[in-house]
Design an enzyme around this catalytic site. Structure first.
Site, PDB file in Angstrom:
ATOM      1  N   GLY A 116     -34.990 -87.553  47.578  1.00  0.00           N
ATOM      2  CA  GLY A 116     -34.783 -88.929  47.173  1.00  0.00           C
ATOM      3  C   GLY A 116     -33.805 -89.002  46.016  1.00  0.00           C
ATOM      4  CB  SER A 138     -40.022 -91.601  16.097  1.00  0.00           C
ATOM      5  OG  SER A 138     -39.131 -90.828  15.338  1.00  0.00           O
ATOM      6  CG  MET A 149     -39.785 -90.992  37.382  1.00  0.00           C
ATOM      7  SD  MET A 149     -39.724 -90.858  35.581  1.00  0.00           S
ATOM      8  CE  MET A 149     -40.263 -92.507  35.136  1.00  0.00           C
ATOM      9  CD  GLU A 194     -37.924 -88.717  18.332  1.00  0.00           C
ATOM     10  OE1 GLU A 194     -37.303 -87.823  18.912  1.00  0.00           O
ATOM     11  OE2 GLU A 194     -37.442 -89.418  17.434  1.00  0.00           O
ATOM     12  N   PRO A 195     -38.938 -84.800  19.181  1.00  0.00           N
ATOM     13  CG  PRO A 195     -38.327 -83.253  20.842  1.00  0.00           C
ATOM     14  CD  PRO A 195     -39.172 -84.479  20.603  1.00  0.00           C
ATOM     15  CD  GLN A 196     -35.778 -86.146  21.913  1.00  0.00           C
ATOM     16  OE1 GLN A 196     -36.690 -86.722  21.329  1.00  0.00           O
ATOM     17  NE2 GLN A 196     -35.942 -85.544  23.078  1.00  0.00           N
ATOM     18  CB  THR A 203     -31.233 -93.178  16.738  1.00  0.00           C
ATOM     19  OG1 THR A 203     -32.313 -93.974  16.227  1.00  0.00           O
ATOM     20  CG2 THR A 203     -30.860 -92.109  15.710  1.00  0.00           C
ATOM     21  CB  CYS A 204     -32.099 -95.817  21.101  1.00  0.00           C
ATOM     22  SG  CYS A 204     -33.358 -94.520  21.125  1.00  0.00           S
ATOM     23  CG  ASP A 205     -36.547 -95.178  18.191  1.00  0.00           C
ATOM     24  OD1 ASP A 205     -36.435 -95.836  19.235  1.00  0.00           O
ATOM     25  OD2 ASP A 205     -37.347 -94.240  18.061  1.00  0.00           O
TER      26      ASP A 205
END
EC number: 1.2.1.70
Length: 428
Positions: free
Chosen positions: A196, A116, A200, A121-123, A56-58
Site C-alpha cells: 500500500g 515539548s 502512515m 522527545e529526542p529531537q 521549530t514546529c513547537d
C-alpha cells in the site's frame, strides 16, 4: 560585568505550542539560512548583546543577553508581532517573556525536552544545538551566552541519563520499531515490505529503514503510487498481485492500503510461512479498516500488531514519561541552582584576589622594615593586617551592626572568643 549580573541579563521571548496556534508559529518560523540576518535585525531592534533564535514546529523563541532584559523582552515581542503580519492575533497576547533565573530554568527545560508537546522527545536537543551553532558561526553568540548553552546541554544529559523521561516510544512509528526490536533484536540486515501507499505506512517504513533494515520493497494497487513511495524510500517495486511472493523475502511487512478488502489472509500467510521454513514474520497493519485477517495470529511465527495495538503502546509510554517528568524537573532545579551558585562564587573572586594582594603588600613592607627578626616581623605583620579590620569592627558595633559582624567573622574564621591578654595598641 560581574558573574551574578550575567544571569540577570538573560532574556527569552517567543511563542510555543501552549501560547499560540500552529498558523502563528508557521508565520514566525525562521529558516537556518535566514537566521543570521534575522538575528542581526532583532538584536539591533531590541538591544541584545548576543542572541540565538530557536525555531521549530513547537516554538519560535529568541534567547539573548541584554543590559535591560525586561525592556528588550518587550521590544522582541513587538518584533515578533511585526513578523507574524496578518497571522498576529487581534486579541490576547501569544508571546511570553522570561528573564533572569526564570529564563535560565526555561532554557534548561526546553533543552531537556520538558517543555515539548511530547515530553522526552529526542529531537529538541539537536534543534537547540543546531540553532546555537548557526548563531555562533554568524557571530551572534558571545562567551557568556555560549557558556549558558553549554550548561543547558549538561542539564539535558543528566535528565536523559538519570531519569526515564525519554524512555519508550510515543508515536505509532516508534512503537513499531520497539516491537520489531523486541522480536528480532538488531534490525540491521532484515528486509521489509510495504503493501500500500498510505501516508502512515510510508512513515512507519521510513522509520524502520532509518533503524537499519537492509532494504524495502513497495507494492501498491496503483503502480504509479508504488513507484513514488519507492523513490522516496530508496526501495524496490513489486507487483501488488504478486505480494505473497514478495513476502517470502520480507521479515517485516507494513500494510496500509486504505481499502476495504483483506490484503493478507490467514491461509495465504500459512503458505508463505511454510515456504519460508517458518522463519518469523512481523506484520504491522496501520490501515483502517485493517488489511490483515486478524486470525493470522493463530499461526506460529506470525506476529500481528494493528494500529490500535501500536497506539496503545504509544499512549502507555506517554503516560510513563509524564509520570517521570517530576524527577526530570528536579534535575533541572538542581542544575539551575548549581549554575547560580557557581556564578555567585565567581563574583567573590576579585575580592579574594584583592585581599591576597593587600596581605602580600603588607608582608613585603614589614620585611623591608624589620628584616630577618622573625618574631618582631610576624608580630608587626599581624598588627598591620588587623588594624583596619579592628577599626571597622568598632565602627560597626557603634552603628548597631555587631551581631552581623560577629556572624560574618565566625563564617570566615575559626575564632576563639575567650578573653585573653588585653589588646595591644595596634602598630601602624
Amino acid at each position: 560585568m560581574s558573574a551574578p549580573d550575567l544571569i540577570s541579563r538573560l532574556v527569552i521571548a517567543g511563542a510555543n505550542h501552549r501560547t499560540s496556534p500552529l498558523s502563528l508559529r508557521d508565520a514566525l518560523f525562521v529558516e537556518d539560512m535566514e537566521a543570521p540576518t534575522q538575528l542581526a535585525a532583532w538584536r539591533a531592534a531590541s538591544e541584545l548583546s548576543s542572541a540565538v533564535v530557536l525555531s521549530t514546529c513547537d516554538r519560535v523563541e529568541v534567547i539573548g543577553l541584554a543590559e535591560h532584559p525586561e525592556a528588550s523582552g518587550r521590544l522582541l515581542c513587538q518584533a515578533l508581532f511585526e513578523r507574524a503580519g496578518d497571522k498576529a492575533p487581534r486579541g490576547g497576547h501569544p508571546f511570553y517573556v522570561h528573564t533572569a533565573d526564570t529564563a535560565l530554568k526555561h532554557l534548561f527545560a526546553v533543552s531537556s525536552s520538558l517543555d515539548s508537546m511530547v515530553v522526552g522527545e529526542p529531537q529538541i536537543l539537536g534543534q537547540v544545538k543546531a540553532a546555537h551553532q548557526v548563531a555562533k558561526e554568524a557571530g551572534h553568540v558571545d562567551a557568556d551566552l555560549d557558556g549558558l548553552f553549554q550548561a543547558a546541554y549538561a542539564c539535558a544529559k543528566r535528565v536523559r541519563t538519570e531519569t526515564a523521561v525519554a524512555e519508550g516510544p510515543v508515536s505509532v512509528a516508534t512503537a513499531a520499531i520497539q516491537v520489531a526490536s523486541d522480536l528480532f533484536g538488531e534490525l540491521t540486515g532484515l528486509n521489509g515490505l510495504l503493501l500500500g501507499a498510505g501516508e502512515m505506512g510510508e512513515l512507519v517504513a521510513e522509520s524502520l529503514k532509518s533503524r537499519g533494515l537492509a532494504q524495502f520493497t513497495v507494492a501498491a494497487p496503483r503502480e504509479t503510487r508504488a513507484r513514488d513511495v519507492a523513490r522516496r524510500l530508496g526501495a524496490h517495486v513489486a507487483e501488488f498481485e504478486a505480494r505473497e511472493e514478495a513476502m517470502l523475502g520480507a521479515d517485516v511487512v507494513v500494510c496500509c492500503t486504505g481499502g476495504r478488502h483483506l490484503v493478507v489472509s490467514e491461509e495465504g500467510l500459512r503458505q508463505v510461512l511454510r515456504r519460508r521454513r517458518q522463519r518469523p514474520i512481523f506484520l504491522i497493519d496501520v490501515s483502517l479498516p485493517g488489511d490483515v485477517e486478524p486470525t493470522v495470529e493463530r499461526l506460529d511465527n506470525a506476529f500481528l500488531y494493528a494500529l490500535e495495538d501500536l497506539e496503545r503502546i504509544a499512549e502507555q509510554n506517554r503516560g510513563r514519561r509524564e509520570a517521570n517528568a517530576q524527577a526530570a524537573w528536579t534535575v533541572v532545579e538542581q542544575e539551575v541552582a548549581e549554575v547560580l551558585k557557581s556564578r555567585r562564587q565567581r563574583g567573590a573572586v576579585p575580592l579574594i584576589v584583592g585581599l591576597r594582594g593587600h596581605f602580600e603588600a603588607e608582608r613585603r613592607r614589614v620585611l623591608a622594615e624589620l628584616g630577618d627578626d622573625a618574631e618582631r616581623t610576624t608580630e608587626r605583620l599581624i598588627q598591620r593586617l588587623l588594624h583596619g579590620p579592628s577599626e571597622g569592627l568598632r565602627q560597626l558595633a557603634e552603628e548597631g551592626f555587631e551581631a552581623e559582624a560577629r556572624a560574618l567573622l565566625r563564617r570566615l574564621f575559626p575564632l576563639d572568643e575567650t578573653p585573653s591578654d588585653p589588646e595591644s595598641p595596634p602598630d601602624r
